[in-house]
Design an enzyme around this catalytic site. Structure first.
Site: not given
Ligand code: NAD
Length: 332
Positions: A235, A259, A264, A296
Site C-alpha cells: 500500500r 505498484d 494513487e 496497482h
Molecule cells: P497477510 O495478512 O497475509 O500478511 C500481512 C502480514 O503483515 C502478516 O504476517 C502480519 O503478521 C504482518 N503484520 C501486520 N502488522 C504488522 C506490523 N505492524 N509489523 C510487522 N508485521 C506486521 O496479507 P497479504 O495477503 O500477504 O497482503 C499483504 C498486503 O499486500 C495487503 O495488506 C495489501 O495491502 C497488499 N496487497 C496488494 C495488492 C496489489 O495488487 N498490489 C494485492 C493484494 C494485497
C-alpha cells in the site's frame, strides 16, 4: 439479490458475470463511478454494494447507503482500510471481503519488478526498439549472494521470501508473527532496524495501519545500505514518497519499484494519457531512470480475477441466505 457494483471496468464485468452465470442468483448492475457519499444514491433500492480498493465507505456513505435500503457490502479485495467498520456495525450492515485470491500474483509481480530493475529491462527494451544496442548504463547486479529483506511474511511475503531464497539470496524477514515454513528456506527473522541496515533489496508486504504508515521514512532511507533497492507492492502509505525521492537524488536509494503510491487514488485505474499529471511528486518519480511504477496491477492475473469473482459471489450468496461467513469483517 440486487447488487450495485461500483468502480467497474470491462474486466470486472467479465469475471463477475462469468462467476454469476453458473447459479444466476444475483442481479448485478455495473456502475463506472467510485462509491462515495456523492455517488451513494446510485445504490438506492439495492440490497448490496460491491466495491474495490478506492471506493470510500466512510460514515457518510454508509449512512446514505443504509437510508437507501442497502444492508450488505461485498469488497472485491483483501484490504479494508477504506471502510468505517464501526459505523457499518452500528448500522447492522454486513461487510465481507476476499481475504486471499492469489498471493502468487502479487509475489510474482514483486519479483518481476526486482528483476526488471536490477537488469534494467525497462531501459533495454526502449533502447533496442530504437536500434540502440549499446550496453553503457545497463550494468546490473546479481541476486545470488545479495541480502534481501522482506517486511511482512503473510500470504504474499512468504512467497516472495521463498522465491528470493531460491535465487540464492540471504533472506532476512521482519514480522510480528513468524511463518514457520520459512525456516526450511533458511530465512532469518531479525528486527526491523537490522533488516533495513543489511538488505540490498527491501520489499514491503505488511498491511497499511497506523503502526506501518511510513515504515520507510527519511530515517529508514538513511539507514539502508547505499544503493539499496526498495520495492512496494503493498500500500502506498507504507512509504514516505518525498523521503525516497530525496534518497534517489542522493544515490542512497539505488532503485525503486512501486505498484502502489500514496496518492494513487487520483491517478491509477484510468487512462490519463491525454491529461496533464497534476501530482508533482508522482511526476518526479516518473523522471528517474531507476524507477519503475506499475498502476496497482500486481493482483491482476486470470487466476486472481477468477478467485476474486468466485469469493465475491459466495459472499453475496451468504448475505442472501443469512449464513455466517468466514470472510466477514468484524469491527476491532
Ligand atoms: P497477510 O495478512 O497475509 O500478511 C500481512 C502480514 O503483515 C502478516 O504476517 C502480519 O503478521 C504482518 N503484520 C501486520 N502488522 C504488522 C506490523 N505492524 N509489523 C510487522 N508485521 C506486521 O496479507 P497479504 O495477503 O500477504 O497482503 C499483504 C498486503 O499486500 C495487503 O495488506 C495489501 O495491502 C497488499 N496487497 C496488494 C495488492 C496489489 O495488487 N498490489 C494485492 C493484494 C494485497
Amino acid at each position: 439479490m440486487r447488487v450495485a457494483v461500483f468502480d467497474t471496468h470491462a474486466y470486472d464485468r467479465r469475471f463477475l458475470d462469468e462467476a454469476n452465470q453458473a447459479a444466476g442468483r444475483h442481479d448485478l448492475v455495473f456502475f463506472e463511478p467510485r462509491l462515495s457519499s456523492q455517488t451513494a444514491a446510485l445504490a438506492e433500492g439495492f440490497d448490496a454494494v460491491c466495491v474495490f480498493v478506492n471506493d470510500h465507505l466512510d460514515a457518510e456513505t454508509l449512512r446514505a447507503l443504509h437510508a437507501g435500503g442497502t444492508r450488505s457490502v461485498a469488497l472485491r479485495c483483501a484490504g479494508y482500510n477504506n471502510v468505517d467498520l464501526a459505523v457499518a456495525h452500528q448500522l447492522r450492515m454486513r461487510v465481507a471481503r476476499v481475504p486471499a485470491y492469489s498471493p502468487h500474483a502479487v509475489a510474482e509481480h514483486t519479483v518481476a519488478l526486482i528483476l526488471a530493475l536490477n537488469r534494467k529491462i525497462h531501459r533495454a527494451h526502449q533502447r533496442v526498439r530504437e536500434g540502440n544496442f549499446a550496453l553503457d548504463g545497463l550494468l546490473g547486479f546479481e541476486l545470488q549472494g545479495r541480502t534481501a529483506g522482506v517486511i511482512g511474511t503473510g500470504r504474499i511475503g512468504v512467497n516472495v521470501a521463498r522465491i528470493l531464497a531460491s535465487f540464492g539470496c540471504r533472506v532476512l524477514a521482519y514480522d510480528v508473527v513468524q511463518a514457520d515454513e520459512l525456516e526450511r528456506y533458511g530465512v532469518e527473522y531479525v528486527d526491523l532496524d537490522t533488516l533495513i541496515a543489511e538488505s540490498n533489496v527491501i520489499t514491503l508486504h505488511v498491511p497499511l495501519m497506523p503502526e506501518t504508515h511510513h515504515v520507510i521514512d527519511a530515517d529508514a532511507v538513511a539507514r539502508m545500505p547505499r544503493g539499496a533497492m526498495l520495492i512496494n507492492t503493498s500500500r502506498g502509505g507504507l512509504v514516505d514518497t518525498r523521503a525516497v525521492i530525496d534518497g534517489l537524488k542522493s544515490g542512497q536509494v539505488g532503485s525503486l519499484g512501486l505498484d502502489v503510491y500514496e496518492e494513487e487514488e487520483a491517478i491509477f485505474f484510468q487512462d490519463l494519457s491525454d491529461a496533464i499529471i497534476q501530482d508533482d511528486v508522482f511526476a518526479r518519480l516518473l523522471s528517474f531512470p531507476n524507477v519503475i511504477v506499475t498502476g496497482h496491477q500486481a493482483f491482476f492475473t486470470e487466476t486472481a480475477m477468477r478467485n476474486i469473482a468466485e469469493t465475491t459471489l459466495a459472499n453475496l450468496d451468504g448475505f442472501e441466505d443469512g449464513a455466517a461467513l468466514e470472510t466477514e469483517l468484524q469491527p476491532a
